[in-house]
Write an enzyme that holds these catalytic residues in place. Sequence first.
Site, short mmCIF file in Angstrom:
data_model
loop_
_atom_site.label_atom_id
_atom_site.label_comp_id
_atom_site.label_asym_id
_atom_site.label_seq_id
_atom_site.Cartn_x
_atom_site.Cartn_y
_atom_site.Cartn_z
CE LYS A 255 -3.40 2.59 2.76
NZ LYS A 255 -4.38 2.58 3.85
CE LYS A 267 -6.78 8.49 7.97
NZ LYS A 267 -7.51 7.37 8.55
NE ARG A 341 -11.24 -0.91 3.04
CZ ARG A 341 -11.87 -1.18 4.17
NH1 ARG A 341 -13.04 -1.78 4.13
NH2 ARG A 341 -11.34 -0.86 5.33
#
Length: 485
Positions: A255, A267, A341
Site C-alpha cells: 500500500k 480524518k 483497499r
Amino acid sequence: MKITVTDKHLLDSDANILIVRFFKNQDLSNCRLNDLLGGQLSNYIFPKEEFTGEYGQTYLLTTNGKLNADKVLLIGLGEKSEFTFDKLRQAVAKAVQKCDTMKNNKKVAIRIFEDFDLLKEAQIIAEDAIIGTYDFDKYKSKKNESPTEELIISTPARIDEVEKAVRKGEIIANSTSFTRDLINEPSAVITPETLAEKAKAIEGIDVTVYDENQIKEMGLNAYYAVGKGSINPPRLIYMKYLGQNPKKKIALIGKGLTFDSGGMDLKPPSSMLNMKDDMSGAACVMSVMKALAQLKPEIEVHAVVAACENMISGKAYKPGDVLIAKNGKTIEVDNTDAEGRLTLADALCFAEELEPDAIIDIATLTGACMVALGSVASGIMGTNPEMTKEIIKSGEENGEKFWELPLFEEYMDNLKSDIADMKNTGSRYGGASAAGVFLKNFVKNKNWAHLDIAGTAHIDKPQYDTLKKGATGVGVRTILGWLLK
Ligand code: BES
Ligand code: MN
Ligand code: ZN
C-alpha cells in the site's frame, strides 16, 4: 556501523568495549575474562548480585588496564534452557545501543558461541546491531556524537560461513533501515513521484513507472479515483527482480498512500498525525526488492505499488461515487477514508495478470487491526493455510509477530451495496477481516496472503529493546525470510 568478522578471541581484540554474554548463574571456573579481571566476576559482581546473568540485565565494568579493552559490557541472557533467538536479538540491540551512548566506543567487539546455531547467531548479531541503533536524525541539528564505528564479531569456528551470515544480516538490516527512512520522511518529501524515483534508484531492479494518464488508460479506476484529489499525481510503480533459474514467481504489493487525510471523509487531527506512514507497505516491498538484488536468490519477484495521496479538493472522489475496478467489479464509495483497499484492489488485478505462483500484499490498512492486535503483532489473512503458516513462522524466526485473522465470507454481508457489486466499508466491527474479504474479490490466485500492518508499521514508544519510536520496517524480514526459503 562497519561490521567485521575475526577468528581472534574476543579478549585479544583491540576493541574499546567488549560485549560479553552470560547465562544465569553461569559457571565461572573456566572463565578467562574472570581470570584476567583477577576474579572480579566470581568474587564480587556475581555474589553481590550486581549482575547474575538474568535476562535483560546489563552491567558495565571498567578494566583498569587489565585488558586491552577499556570496558566490558556484560549482558544477561537468562536461563540457558530458556534461550530464544528473540532474547539474543534484544540483548544485542540493547548492548549496542548502550555502547552508542558512550564516548570511546569506536570499536566494539562481541563473540558468538556454538551453543545453539553459530550461523544464525552471527546473522542475528549483525542484523540487530544495525536495527537496534537505527536513528532518523536527518532533520536534527544535534546528532549522536558517538555512534559505534565498528562492530567486530569474533567466532570460534567456520569463519567463511560466519562472514557470509553476517553479510546477509547486514543486507537485511540495511534494507529495514531503507524502509524506515522512507516512512519517517515527511509526505512533503515522499510523494508518489519521489517514491517512484527512490524505486528507480534501487540497483539491480528493473522499474517501470506509469503516470496518471497511463493508470487511467489501464483501467485502474478505483486507484485513480483515490489519487485524483491531490495536486501530487499518482504513480504506479512496477518493480521486477529476475533471479537465475527461478523456481517460483511471486508478486508483492505494498500500500503506497504517501499521505492519507481521509479524503472528503476527513480524518480528525489526531488520526491524521501519522498518515505520512500510510506508505509503509510500499516502503517494505521496495526494501525487499533492494535486498533481493543483493542476495540474488533463484526466484522471480514482481512488486507493485499503487502510490497516491488521499486528499480533499474540488477534484477529489466523493462518498456515493461508483468506481469500476480493473477486473470490472463495481464499488460504491461508502467512505473515502477506506481508500487503501481501493488502490490495492486494482494493484491486485494488475498483479493477477502476471500469473504469479503466489501473491502477498502488505498494507497499513485498518485501524480495526490495530485495535485488535495493538503494536505487538501484525494481522495476516490468506487463502492458503499452509502459506499463511509459513509466513507466520518466518515472522517468528525473524523477530516479527503475525497473528491470523479470519476471511469468512460473512464479512461481505456488511459490504452489500444497493447500486453496485459492493461498498468499500460497512460495519465498524470486524473491520480488519471486512477489508480482507473486500480484497479477496480482486484475487483469483489460490496462494494469497494479506498482511495488515496498521498497528505495527509505526510505534510511538520503543518496543522489544530492538525498536525505537517511529517507523519499524516491519514486514521486510518476514517477507524476505519467506522468499529466501
Ligand atoms: N490508513 C488507514 C488505516 C490506519 C489507521 C493505519 C491507523 C495506521 C493507523 C486507512 O486508510 C483507514 O483510514 N482506514 C479506516 C477504514 C474505515 C473508514 C472503514 C479505519 O481503519 O478507520
Ligand atoms: Mn484511510
Ligand atoms: Zn490509509
